[in-house]
Enzyme design. Structure first.
Site, PDB file in Angstrom:
ATOM      1  N   ARG A   1       0.637  -1.204   0.130  1.00 36.38           N
ATOM      2  CA  ARG A   1       0.007  -0.234   0.205  1.00 36.38           C
ATOM      3  C   ARG A   1       0.881   1.353   0.076  1.00 36.38           C
ATOM      4  NH1 ARG A   1      -4.780   0.566   4.154  1.00 36.38           N
ATOM      5  NH2 ARG A   1      -5.412   2.220   2.813  1.00 36.38           N
TER       6      ARG A   1
ATOM      7  N   ASN B   1      -8.161   8.605   5.205  1.00 39.32           N
ATOM      8  CA  ASN B   1      -7.443   7.820   4.214  1.00 39.32           C
ATOM      9  C   ASN B   1      -5.809   7.870   5.145  1.00 39.32           C
ATOM     10  OD1 ASN B   1      -9.523   7.658   2.438  1.00 39.32           O
ATOM     11  ND2 ASN B   1      -9.094   9.673   1.527  1.00 39.32           N
TER      12      ASN B   1
ATOM     13  N   HIS C   1      -7.041   7.638  11.120  1.00 38.61           N
ATOM     14  CA  HIS C   1      -6.480   6.456  10.932  1.00 38.61           C
ATOM     15  C   HIS C   1      -5.382   6.152  10.770  1.00 38.61           C
ATOM     16  CE1 HIS C   1     -11.061   5.319   9.804  1.00 38.61           C
ATOM     17  NE2 HIS C   1     -10.987   5.662  11.008  1.00 38.61           N
TER      18      HIS C   1
ATOM     19  N   ASN D   1     -20.525  12.858  -2.907  1.00 38.54           N
ATOM     20  CA  ASN D   1     -20.625  11.142  -2.917  1.00 38.54           C
ATOM     21  C   ASN D   1     -21.002  10.791  -4.145  1.00 38.54           C
ATOM     22  OD1 ASN D   1     -19.515   8.865  -1.657  1.00 38.54           O
ATOM     23  ND2 ASN D   1     -20.752   9.449   0.254  1.00 38.54           N
ATOM     24  N   LEU D   2     -20.699   9.569  -4.722  1.00 32.42           N
ATOM     25  CA  LEU D   2     -21.286   8.995  -5.904  1.00 32.42           C
ATOM     26  C   LEU D   2     -22.564   8.580  -5.885  1.00 32.42           C
ATOM     27  CD1 LEU D   2     -18.133   6.909  -6.921  1.00 32.42           C
ATOM     28  CD2 LEU D   2     -18.903   9.172  -7.828  1.00 32.42           C
ATOM     29  N   GLU D   3     -23.291   8.385  -4.613  1.00 30.03           N
ATOM     30  CA  GLU D   3     -24.641   8.344  -4.126  1.00 30.03           C
ATOM     31  C   GLU D   3     -24.731   8.620  -2.641  1.00 30.03           C
ATOM     32  OE1 GLU D   3     -24.404   3.658  -3.242  1.00 30.03           O
ATOM     33  OE2 GLU D   3     -24.833   4.136  -5.008  1.00 30.03           O
TER      34      GLU D   3
ATOM     35  N   ALA E   1     -15.685  13.436  -7.088  1.00 32.33           N
ATOM     36  CA  ALA E   1     -15.130  14.590  -6.182  1.00 32.33           C
ATOM     37  C   ALA E   1     -14.320  15.611  -6.857  1.00 32.33           C
ATOM     38  CB  ALA E   1     -14.268  14.118  -5.144  1.00 32.33           C
TER      39      ALA E   1
END
Length: 230
Positions: A56, A89, A106, A198-200, A216
């Site tokens: 990552r 993130n 986080h 948001n996308l939804e 975004a």
């Protein structure tokens, strides 16, 4: 208007090629969350976990911020008051775009943490199980990531920002996981105007005064121009 508090989630980083939990074919799809994102998983197989975050980290190092990240950095630079980015993130795309006030609730891929003394230091691109802590010399290094079952960082300070915000924006997050899922209610109680990108609509969608549907990188530049009166 003196303060804008912004929560960002995996959706904004996904547009820069960093996969979300639910994306098919990405790093997360190849592993069970219990194996790579819990203290128990790390205790069971530290090499698997460290290698997962090495992958990552390498992926994030190559990623570039998108127009959404850049719009938030532009807002911080041009806004007369305070802009705080609270991110779920663990990449550094906000910082790459130029944002200065970023809170990583986080943790961060670029940071290592000593499980023995809590010392933090810049993580090498490739960590190894048993890496030595530079502060206490214990072979107790781990990725500085908040795993499931652990308390997110800086929660007291985050709630102070939510309680004093005039505007609260939530960007690219599902609204499934607490405590972040409760941020909009906290901001509303303090009288903030609330907007979701948001996308939804998320599960918390009914709590927002305004919902902007779309990527975004397309919706945030328009919103920032509105806030800055352009």
């Amino acid at each position: 208007m003196k303060k804008i508090a912004i929560l960002t989630g995996a959706g904004i980083s996904a547009e820069s090629g960093l996969g979300t939990f639910r994306a098919e074919g990405g790093l997360w799809a190849q592993h069970r969350i219990e194996d790579v994102a819990t203290p128990e998983g790390f205790a069971r197989d530290p090499r698997l976990v460290v290698n997962f975050y090495n992958a990552r980290r390498a992926q994030a190092a190559k990623a570039e911020p998108n127009e959404g990240h850049r719009a938030l950095a532009r807002l911080e630079e041009a806004f007369g008051g305070e802009v705080i980015v609270i991110t779920q993130n663990v990449d550094d795309l906000h910082e790459k775009a130029g944002s200065q006030k970023v809170m990583h609730m986080h943790g961060a891929l670029k940071s290592a943490l000593c499980a023995a003394c809590d010392h933090r230091w810049p993580a090498p691109l490739v960590m190894a199980p048993g890496d030595i802590c530079p502060a206490c010399n214990s072979p107790a290094a781990r990725p500085d990531i908040v795993w499931f079952g652990e308390m997110p960082y800086d929660m007291d300070e985050i709630f102070e920002h939510l309680a004093s915000a005039d505007v609260f924006a939530s960007i690219g997050t599902s609204g499934n996981v607490y405590p972040a899922a409760g941020f909009v209610a906290e901001a509303r109680r303090a009288g903030a105007q609330t907007v979701e990108f948001n996308l939804e609509p998320s599960l918390q969608g009914s709590q927002f005064d305004d919902i902007r549907i779309g990527s975004a990188s397309e919706t945030l530049p328009v919103w920032v121009d509105e806030l800055l009166g352009r």
